[in-house]
Design an enzyme around this catalytic site. Structure first.
Site, PDB file in Angstrom:
ATOM      1  N   LYS A 126       0.852  -1.193   0.000  1.00 32.38           N
ATOM      2  CA  LYS A 126       0.000   0.000   0.000  1.00 32.38           C
ATOM      3  C   LYS A 126       0.884   1.237   0.000  1.00 32.38           C
ATOM      4  CE  LYS A 126      -3.999  -1.787   2.411  1.00 32.38           C
ATOM      5  NZ  LYS A 126      -4.474  -1.878   3.791  1.00 32.38           N
ATOM      6  N   HIS A 129       1.900   6.911   2.709  1.00 31.32           N
ATOM      7  CA  HIS A 129       1.211   8.191   2.501  1.00 31.32           C
ATOM      8  C   HIS A 129       1.658   9.253   3.487  1.00 31.32           C
ATOM      9  CE1 HIS A 129      -1.320   7.313   5.874  1.00 31.32           C
ATOM     10  NE2 HIS A 129      -1.694   6.166   5.332  1.00 31.32           N
ATOM     11  N   HIS A 132       1.894   8.555   7.163  1.00 28.46           N
ATOM     12  CA  HIS A 132       3.102   7.825   7.562  1.00 28.46           C
ATOM     13  C   HIS A 132       4.309   8.760   7.610  1.00 28.46           C
ATOM     14  CE1 HIS A 132       0.792   4.245   5.842  1.00 28.46           C
ATOM     15  NE2 HIS A 132       0.864   4.058   7.147  1.00 28.46           N
TER      16      HIS A 132
HETATM   17  N1  ARG Z   1       0.348   0.209  10.021  1.00 27.36           N
HETATM   18  C1  ARG Z   1      -0.512   1.057  10.774  1.00 27.36           C
HETATM   19  C2  ARG Z   1      -1.168   2.085   9.862  1.00 27.36           C
HETATM   20  O1  ARG Z   1      -0.720   2.320   8.773  1.00 27.36           O
HETATM   21  C3  ARG Z   1       0.207   1.790  11.880  1.00 27.36           C
HETATM   22  C4  ARG Z   1       0.803   0.910  12.943  1.00 27.36           C
HETATM   23  C5  ARG Z   1       1.038   1.646  14.224  1.00 27.36           C
HETATM   24  N2  ARG Z   1       1.642   0.851  15.246  1.00 27.36           N
HETATM   25  C6  ARG Z   1       1.012  -0.088  15.981  1.00 27.36           C
HETATM   26  N3  ARG Z   1       1.711  -0.785  16.853  1.00 27.36           N
HETATM   27  N4  ARG Z   1      -0.275  -0.304  15.858  1.00 27.36           N
HETATM   28  O2  ARG Z   1      -2.154   2.678  10.245  1.00 27.36           O
END
Ligand code: ARG
Length: 569
Positions: A126, A129, A132
């Site tokens: 994905k 973005h 992030h």
């Molecule tokens: N991959 C998730 C997202 O893009 C964020 C992860 C954040 N960290 C966690 N331990 N949940 O929304």
């Protein structure tokens, strides 16, 4: 350096019979320097001592000794005692400290203390973005600052590499893999495959079944499915790495969600043992209404699969045991506030030591808005991060081309300025505020921006070049730095470490960004009001040295934010 606040507290402690910690907590830094550098309000003592605040203030003033404190005088204004730092002592302390330290402000407060920071965490296949990006930049700055203060930091990139969508991707790849060049354009091509297979799933129940089956196989370690999943992961990470290289991001751990796949059964076991795991409509959940959270934490969905929350719970167990953290920070957008509330509340039932539960902290941040409104993938207004950084560099280059067409290393400088502008913009306001992303604002050399700070730094560099040699600190006559412009800079530099500590108390890097803007502005005023290259050598040397010190702190501070300083621009 002398800690003026501690000195004042010690002296106050000798004349009022109140706990030192409490006394220190009353001391304020007045907004207006007319009221001194530190102020002690006597209102809270009034009740206890049964006297009017001005009376108490006067009594303390009579009794207190300022010797050896670095404080030059104390004044009573109403119920306040206002303390004024000795200008020469301040200058001496600050400049000696700057001279003696390779990295001014580096400290040991965090020695032996473990901090885990979970940040960035894009999802495989994905787009990386702009949300992030914020996580990467905020988490990165926090990591740098904690490390600088001596903490043992583990930065974790909790990559989103787990979930039923991989079953779909595998099926899509099986069907049409050879039509897409996923090595060349991994994310774009994988996204296309994903959209196509998703559409097919809607039409054909059998395909959906096959996808589910793939995911199950993947979980069971089937070699073919695992190989494909690893390929998707590798090509995605390679693409993400390009962004990390541009930003200079580094992580201590890349354990993503899939890392916890074999660690989830223990979570379920522990929750079961706690008696909190209950059946609800075929799913297994933890009800949290008794702690004021209306929506339950779903641990196992009705189709039998685990959830994002289950993996976060497994990660808490693992991180507590592996890193023995004092704080575990999670840097994500505020859209995940509820998720972390649920996870942290559920974590109480894992049987971990209470100190770990206390250390869990969500560090949410606001959305990035375009001047025209919210960015959205659906409407195609979402910008790909790599494109965005490249555009920033291009635009920075245009500005440089206009302002300084003869500059050498234009590309290198444009990169530092463009990327620096984006980073600084992300960190310049209180993190929970939504941020408007507007090119003209973030690249404005005159505004409260990254380029403004870089520009100020470059200006100081050219002053230092003109001056030739930096004088030896021993030869600096601090009497020449008593004017208000010099003093303003000195006070700011003095306060640097304190600013960094504040950042860690609130997990708020914007405190450092604002500080750097203040320092750059203070330098600009100093520069406009005080001629530096004067005939009087003592004045010149003192001002050159102060300029050198300001440059050092600007560079140190921006580096902690994750920016690079150009030498010319
Ligand atoms: N991959 C998730 C997202 O893009 C964020 C992860 C954040 N960290 C966690 N331990 N949940 O929304």
């Amino acid at each position: 350096m002398i800690d003026f606040k501690t000195k004042i507290t010690e002296e106050l402690g000798k004349v009022v019979d109140i706990d030192k910690k409490e006394l220190e907590s009353y001391i304020e830094i007045p907004k207006d320097t007319k009221n001194g550098d530190y102020s002690f309000p006597c209102f809270k003592l009034a009740k206890e001592l049964k006297k009017a605040p001005p009376v108490i203030a006067n009594e303390i003033k009579e009794k207190i000794s300022l010797e050896g404190t670095g404080i030059e005088k104390v004044e009573v204004v109403g119920g306040f005692l206002n303390f004024f730092v000795d200008k020469e002592i301040l200058a001496k302390e600050v400049l000696n400290e700057v001279a003696s330290k390779e990295e001014y402000g580096r400290a040991k407060i965090g020695e032996g203390r473990n901090i885990v920071i979970d940040y960035s965490a894009p999802n495989i296949a994905k787009p990386f973005h702009i949300g992030h990006l914020r996580s990467t930049v905020i988490g990165g700055a926090l990591s740098n600052i904690y490390k600088f203060l001596g903490y043992n930091v583990t930065g974790i990139n909790h990559i989103g590499d787990y979930g039923t969508q991989f079953g779909k991707l595998i099926e899509g790849y099986k069907l049409w893999g050879d039509e897409y060049d996923i090595d060349k354009n991994p994310i774009d091509e994988l996204t296309k495959i994903y959209i196509r297979i998703n559409n097919l799933c809607k039409e054909d129940e059998k395909v959906l079944e096959a996808c589910r089956d793939n995911f199950k196989k993947l979980e069971e370690g089937d070699p073919y499915c695992t190989e494909l999943w690893e390929k998707f992961k590798a090509v995605s990470l390679k693409e993400f790495q390009r962004v990390y290289d541009m930003l200079g991001s580094k992580f201590e751990s890349w354990n993503g969600e899939a890392f916890y796949s074999d660690k989830m059964p223990e979570v379920i076991e522990l929750l079961e043992k706690s008696g909190k795991l209950v059946e609800s409509q075929g799913a297994k959940i933890v009800d949290l209404t008794d702690v004021g959270i209306d929506t339950p934490c779903i641990i196992i969905k009705s189709n039998g699969s685990s959830t994002y929350a289950t993996r976060d719970l497994a990660a808490i167990l693992y991180r507590a045991r592996t890193y023995d953290f004092e704080k575990a920070l999670y840097v994500t957008s505020y859209e995940q506030v509820l998720h972390f509330k649920q996870v942290f509340a559920t974590a109480k039932y894992l049987g971990l030591d209470e100190k770990y539960i206390k250390g869990l902290k969500h560090v949410p941040f606001g959305m990035v808005l375009l001047p025209t409104g919210k960015m959205s993938t659906r409407e195609g207004t979402s910008i790909k991060l790599e494109d965005l950084l490249n555009e920033a560099i291009e635009r920075a280059k245009e500005v440089i081309e206009q302002k300084n067409p003869d500059l050498e290393d234009k590309d290198e400088t444009a990169k530092k300025v463009g990327v620096g502008a984006v980073i600084f913009n992300d960190l310049s306001n209180n993190r929970v505020k939504d941020e408007v992303f507007d090119w003209d604002t973030i690249l404005n050399f005159q505004g409260e921006t990254g380029p403004y700070i870089q520009y100020t730094y470059v200006r100081i560099k050219s002053v230092l070049d003109k001056a030739g040699e930096i004088p030896n600190v021993k030869d600096v006559n601090v009497e020449k730095l008593a004017d208000k412009y010099s003093q303003e800079i000195l006070k700011l530099i003095y306060n640097f470490e304190n600013i960094l500590v504040q950042v860690t108390e609130k997990e708020e890097p914007s405190i450092l960004s604002r500080y750097l803007i203040d320092l750059a502005k203070a330098y600009s005023s100093f520069y406009n009001e005080n001629k530096i290259m004067v005939d009087d050598k003592e004045v010149k040397d003192a001002r050159v040295y102060l300029s050198y010190a300001a440059a050092k702190v600007l560079k140190e501070g921006t580096k902690l934010l994750g920016m690079e300083m150009p030498n010319k621009m």
